[in-house]
Scaffold this motif. Structure first.
Motif, PDB file in Angstrom:
ATOM      1  N   ARG A  10       0.816  -1.218   0.000  1.00 51.66           N
ATOM      2  CA  ARG A  10       0.000   0.000   0.000  1.00 51.66           C
ATOM      3  C   ARG A  10       0.849   1.269   0.000  1.00 51.66           C
ATOM      4  N   GLN A  11       2.152   1.106  -0.077  1.00 56.26           N
ATOM      5  CA  GLN A  11       3.048   2.260  -0.053  1.00 56.26           C
ATOM      6  C   GLN A  11       2.932   3.059  -1.338  1.00 56.26           C
ATOM      7  N   LEU A  12       2.847   4.358  -1.206  1.00 58.62           N
ATOM      8  CA  LEU A  12       2.762   5.259  -2.353  1.00 58.62           C
ATOM      9  C   LEU A  12       4.149   5.684  -2.804  1.00 58.62           C
ATOM     10  N   THR A  13       4.232   6.120  -4.037  1.00 58.02           N
ATOM     11  CA  THR A  13       5.488   6.661  -4.545  1.00 58.02           C
ATOM     12  C   THR A  13       5.757   8.011  -3.874  1.00 58.02           C
ATOM     13  N   GLU A  14       6.969   8.468  -3.986  1.00 59.91           N
ATOM     14  CA  GLU A  14       7.316   9.779  -3.433  1.00 59.91           C
ATOM     15  C   GLU A  14       6.457  10.869  -4.067  1.00 59.91           C
ATOM     16  N   GLU A  15       6.259  10.781  -5.369  1.00 57.75           N
ATOM     17  CA  GLU A  15       5.445  11.779  -6.065  1.00 57.75           C
ATOM     18  C   GLU A  15       4.006  11.782  -5.556  1.00 57.75           C
ATOM     19  N   GLU A  16       3.402  10.608  -5.393  1.00 59.69           N
ATOM     20  CA  GLU A  16       2.032  10.518  -4.867  1.00 59.69           C
ATOM     21  C   GLU A  16       1.959  11.062  -3.440  1.00 59.69           C
TER      22      GLU A  16
END
Length: 155
Positions: A10-16
């Motif tokens: 469920r980890q988001l990207t840095e951009e998100e």
């Protein structure tokens, strides 16, 4: 100190993650009191240049006392949510940032960032407001040392 996220699926990207910080209106600033108790306070904020900016009164209050006592803090933002009753769950997006807080040197710039975010159609009046309130507020910058974004995107 900063741990890996347990639910890496469920980890988001840095951009998100940064987009959630940019787009949302409120977060919870958590500090530690001199007596060791945590203190979480909802805050309006602005995110820019990799920092979270916010303000408070010059008067002594718990937030100000805690920051003076221990500059380490946590800032949490919850973005879009949707309860999924049949799944006993929730769609969500959130960000948790850890870092240190310091008094900002540029009161005017931080207040301007907040006016631009929350009252963009009133910039001229905002400038007048800044000039009359600057002496009564302390502005802070939260230097992010670690940040994670997490989301449940599907139902």
């Amino acid at each position: 100190m900063f741990r890996e996220m347990r639910r890496t699926d469920r980890q988001l990207t840095e951009e998100e993650t940064m987009q959630i910080l940019q787009d949302n209106q409120y977060g919870v600033l958590s500090t530690v009191s001199m007596d060791g108790y945590p203190y979480g306070v909802p805050m309006s904020y602005a995110y820019a240049n990799g920092k979270i900016y916010f303000h408070g009164t010059n008067a002594n209050g718990l937030k100000k006392e805690n920051i003076e006592h221990n500059s380490k803090a946590c800032f949490t933002v919850v973005g879009n949510t949707e309860v999924l009753p049949s799944k006993f769950s929730t769609k969500y997006e959130s960000v948790i940032a850890f870092g240190q807080i310091k008094i900002s040197e540029d009161t005017q710039d931080v207040l301007r960032k907040l006016i631009q975010k929350y009252s963009p159609e009133y910039l001229e009046n905002g400038e007048k407001y800044i000039s009359t309130t600057m002496k009564n507020v302390t502005v802070y910058e939260f230097e992010i040392e670690s940040v994670t974004g997490k989301a449940r995107k599907n139902g």
